[in-house]
Motif scaffolding. Structure first.
Motif, PDB file in Angstrom:
ATOM      1  N   SER A   7       0.790  -1.222   0.000  1.00 26.43           N
ATOM      2  CA  SER A   7       0.000   0.000   0.000  1.00 26.43           C
ATOM      3  C   SER A   7       0.828   1.281   0.000  1.00 26.43           C
ATOM      4  CB  SER A   7      -0.953   0.015   1.187  1.00 26.43           C
ATOM      5  OG  SER A   7      -0.215   0.049   2.393  1.00 26.43           O
ATOM      6  N   ALA A   8       1.939   1.323   0.718  1.00 24.68           N
ATOM      7  CA  ALA A   8       2.687   2.573   0.825  1.00 24.68           C
ATOM      8  C   ALA A   8       4.181   2.333   1.006  1.00 24.68           C
ATOM      9  CB  ALA A   8       2.143   3.387   1.999  1.00 24.68           C
ATOM     10  N   PRO A   9       4.854   1.762   0.023  1.00 27.35           N
ATOM     11  CA  PRO A   9       6.274   1.456   0.212  1.00 27.35           C
ATOM     12  C   PRO A   9       7.143   2.697   0.350  1.00 27.35           C
ATOM     13  CG  PRO A   9       5.631   1.079  -2.049  1.00 27.35           C
ATOM     14  CD  PRO A   9       4.377   1.362  -1.278  1.00 27.35           C
ATOM     15  N   TYR A  10       6.694   3.859  -0.138  1.00 24.09           N
ATOM     16  CA  TYR A  10       7.492   5.080  -0.020  1.00 24.09           C
ATOM     17  C   TYR A  10       7.542   5.581   1.412  1.00 24.09           C
ATOM     18  CZ  TYR A  10       2.685   6.386  -0.988  1.00 24.09           C
ATOM     19  OH  TYR A  10       1.322   6.437  -0.992  1.00 24.09           O
ATOM     20  N   ASN A  11       6.654   5.112   2.277  1.00 25.49           N
ATOM     21  CA  ASN A  11       6.659   5.487   3.695  1.00 25.49           C
ATOM     22  C   ASN A  11       7.513   4.538   4.520  1.00 25.49           C
ATOM     23  OD1 ASN A  11       4.817   7.360   2.922  1.00 25.49           O
ATOM     24  ND2 ASN A  11       3.151   6.584   4.147  1.00 25.49           N
ATOM     25  N   MET A  12       7.936   3.441   3.933  1.00 25.54           N
ATOM     26  CA  MET A  12       8.658   2.418   4.672  1.00 25.54           C
ATOM     27  C   MET A  12      10.155   2.687   4.673  1.00 25.54           C
ATOM     28  SD  MET A  12       6.669  -1.085   3.855  1.00 25.54           S
ATOM     29  CE  MET A  12       7.370  -1.843   5.297  1.00 25.54           C
ATOM     30  N   LEU A  13      10.774   2.351   5.797  1.00 22.66           N
ATOM     31  CA  LEU A  13      12.212   2.483   5.952  1.00 22.66           C
ATOM     32  C   LEU A  13      12.782   1.133   6.351  1.00 22.66           C
ATOM     33  CD1 LEU A  13      12.178   5.689   8.169  1.00 22.66           C
ATOM     34  CD2 LEU A  13      12.542   5.590   5.697  1.00 22.66           C
ATOM     35  N   HIS A  14      13.846   0.748   5.719  1.00 18.70           N
ATOM     36  CA  HIS A  14      14.568  -0.466   6.101  1.00 18.70           C
ATOM     37  C   HIS A  14      15.843   0.037   6.765  1.00 18.70           C
ATOM     38  CE1 HIS A  14      15.633  -4.669   5.940  1.00 18.70           C
ATOM     39  NE2 HIS A  14      16.788  -4.380   5.349  1.00 18.70           N
ATOM     40  N   ILE A  15      15.925  -0.103   8.086  1.00 16.97           N
ATOM     41  CA  ILE A  15      17.000   0.489   8.868  1.00 16.97           C
ATOM     42  C   ILE A  15      18.020  -0.581   9.244  1.00 16.97           C
ATOM     43  CG2 ILE A  15      17.579   1.769  10.966  1.00 16.97           C
ATOM     44  CD1 ILE A  15      14.747   2.972  10.816  1.00 16.97           C
ATOM     45  N   CYS A  16      19.253  -0.355   8.845  1.00 21.33           N
ATOM     46  CA  CYS A  16      20.362  -1.272   9.119  1.00 21.33           C
ATOM     47  C   CYS A  16      21.342  -0.568  10.050  1.00 21.33           C
ATOM     48  CB  CYS A  16      21.075  -1.653   7.827  1.00 21.33           C
ATOM     49  SG  CYS A  16      20.014  -2.456   6.614  1.00 21.33           S
ATOM     50  N   VAL A  17      21.450  -1.066  11.277  1.00 23.07           N
ATOM     51  CA  VAL A  17      22.351  -0.478  12.268  1.00 23.07           C
ATOM     52  C   VAL A  17      23.648  -1.272  12.252  1.00 23.07           C
ATOM     53  CG1 VAL A  17      22.663   0.058  14.711  1.00 23.07           C
ATOM     54  CG2 VAL A  17      20.395   0.301  13.668  1.00 23.07           C
ATOM     55  N   ASP A  18      24.760  -0.567  12.028  1.00 23.64           N
ATOM     56  CA  ASP A  18      26.071  -1.220  11.962  1.00 23.64           C
ATOM     57  C   ASP A  18      26.878  -1.050  13.245  1.00 23.64           C
ATOM     58  OD1 ASP A  18      25.612  -2.096   9.321  1.00 23.64           O
ATOM     59  OD2 ASP A  18      26.214  -0.139   8.547  1.00 23.64           O
ATOM     60  N   VAL A  19      26.670   0.043  13.962  1.00 28.48           N
ATOM     61  CA  VAL A  19      27.357   0.299  15.232  1.00 28.48           C
ATOM     62  C   VAL A  19      26.312   0.725  16.247  1.00 28.48           C
ATOM     63  CG1 VAL A  19      29.046   1.748  16.427  1.00 28.48           C
ATOM     64  CG2 VAL A  19      29.477   1.026  14.067  1.00 28.48           C
ATOM     65  N   LEU A  20      26.336   0.085  17.410  1.00 28.12           N
ATOM     66  CA  LEU A  20      25.393   0.430  18.476  1.00 28.12           C
ATOM     67  C   LEU A  20      26.091   0.199  19.803  1.00 28.12           C
ATOM     68  CD1 LEU A  20      22.476   1.170  19.327  1.00 28.12           C
ATOM     69  CD2 LEU A  20      21.937  -1.257  19.241  1.00 28.12           C
ATOM     70  N   ASP A  21      26.466   1.295  20.454  1.00 25.94           N
ATOM     71  CA  ASP A  21      27.020   1.172  21.792  1.00 25.94           C
ATOM     72  C   ASP A  21      26.395   2.248  22.673  1.00 25.94           C
ATOM     73  OD1 ASP A  21      28.543   3.538  21.298  1.00 25.94           O
ATOM     74  OD2 ASP A  21      30.165   2.346  20.458  1.00 25.94           O
ATOM     75  N   GLN A  22      26.948   2.492  23.826  1.00 25.63           N
ATOM     76  CA  GLN A  22      26.284   3.309  24.838  1.00 25.63           C
ATOM     77  C   GLN A  22      25.701   4.616  24.331  1.00 25.63           C
ATOM     78  OE1 GLN A  22      29.205   3.273  28.039  1.00 25.63           O
ATOM     79  NE2 GLN A  22      27.597   2.308  29.267  1.00 25.63           N
ATOM     80  N   ALA A  23      26.463   5.405  23.652  1.00 25.15           N
ATOM     81  CA  ALA A  23      25.950   6.707  23.218  1.00 25.15           C
ATOM     82  C   ALA A  23      26.130   6.914  21.729  1.00 25.15           C
ATOM     83  CB  ALA A  23      26.646   7.811  23.988  1.00 25.15           C
ATOM     84  N   HIS A  24      26.201   5.824  20.986  1.00 23.43           N
ATOM     85  CA  HIS A  24      26.542   5.963  19.577  1.00 23.43           C
ATOM     86  C   HIS A  24      25.774   4.945  18.735  1.00 23.43           C
ATOM     87  CE1 HIS A  24      29.109   7.385  16.379  1.00 23.43           C
ATOM     88  NE2 HIS A  24      29.331   6.145  16.014  1.00 23.43           N
ATOM     89  N   ILE A  25      25.267   5.433  17.604  1.00 20.36           N
ATOM     90  CA  ILE A  25      24.590   4.555  16.652  1.00 20.36           C
ATOM     91  C   ILE A  25      24.971   5.013  15.249  1.00 20.36           C
ATOM     92  CG2 ILE A  25      22.505   5.967  16.744  1.00 20.36           C
ATOM     93  CD1 ILE A  25      20.884   3.453  16.129  1.00 20.36           C
ATOM     94  N   GLU A  26      25.310   4.056  14.397  1.00 21.27           N
ATOM     95  CA  GLU A  26      25.635   4.343  13.003  1.00 21.27           C
ATOM     96  C   GLU A  26      24.955   3.311  12.125  1.00 21.27           C
ATOM     97  OE1 GLU A  26      29.763   4.530  11.935  1.00 21.27           O
ATOM     98  OE2 GLU A  26      30.279   5.643  13.745  1.00 21.27           O
ATOM     99  N   GLY A  27      24.631   3.715  10.918  1.00 17.75           N
ATOM    100  CA  GLY A  27      24.043   2.750  10.004  1.00 17.75           C
ATOM    101  C   GLY A  27      23.562   3.375   8.719  1.00 17.75           C
ATOM    102  N   ARG A  28      22.615   2.660   8.101  1.00 17.99           N
ATOM    103  CA  ARG A  28      22.076   3.055   6.802  1.00 17.99           C
ATOM    104  C   ARG A  28      20.564   2.896   6.815  1.00 17.99           C
ATOM    105  NH1 ARG A  28      23.742  -1.697   4.624  1.00 17.99           N
ATOM    106  NH2 ARG A  28      24.444  -2.246   6.692  1.00 17.99           N
TER     107      ARG A  28
END
Length: 143
Positions: A7-28
């Motif tokens: 129905s609405a693929p333009y509203n969807m996000l596929h979130i890939c987290v590559d780094v996740l620690d105490q105060a830091h998050i990185e990804g795509r």
């Protein structure tokens, strides 16, 4: 989740987290309306860049008119039912984060926040504000 992909693929996000620690998050972040993924180096950057993408797409529309004190033009676009898509959402599911991968459907953007659903491990969860997404990620970080 299938109903949202159809129905609405333009509203969807596929979130890939590559780094996740105490105060830091990185990804795509992947979305069918993007040629390249959005790369983020912290949680604020994730939400700001995706919000800008939604402003360009015109959907979901923001309930606020963005103001600025500089002369930079904002991307106030009119509603577009079907923004241009470069890939099918199903094609984006092949991308995985090194630490975490989940999907997000943003249905509305009210009161300077997002509302919708996120999908993780085959389960659907509703959220009413961005803070609930942050709490979800933080909870996974502690495991």
């Amino acid at each position: 989740m299938d109903r949202y992909m159809r129905s609405a693929p333009y509203n969807m996000l596929h979130i890939c987290v590559d780094v996740l620690d105490q105060a830091h998050i990185e990804g795509r972040v992947y979305n069918p309306t993007l040629k390249e993924p959005i790369v983020f180096n912290d949680i604020n950057e994730l939400f700001l860049k995706v919000d800008q993408m939604y402003d360009r797409n015109g959907n979901p529309q923001s309930s606020n008119i963005k103001r600025t004190f500089t002369r930079v033009k904002s991307h106030q676009s009119s509603y577009q039912r079907h923004p241009k898509q470069y890939e099918d959402y199903e094609d984006l599911l092949k991308y995985q984060g090194e630490v975490l991968t989940f999907d997000l459907v943003v249905l509305t953007r009210h009161m300077s926040s997002w509302q919708g659903y996120y999908f993780y491990n085959g389960e659907m969860h509703e959220f009413q504000e961005i803070l609930e997404i942050v709490k979800f990620i933080t909870k996974l970080q502690k495991k």
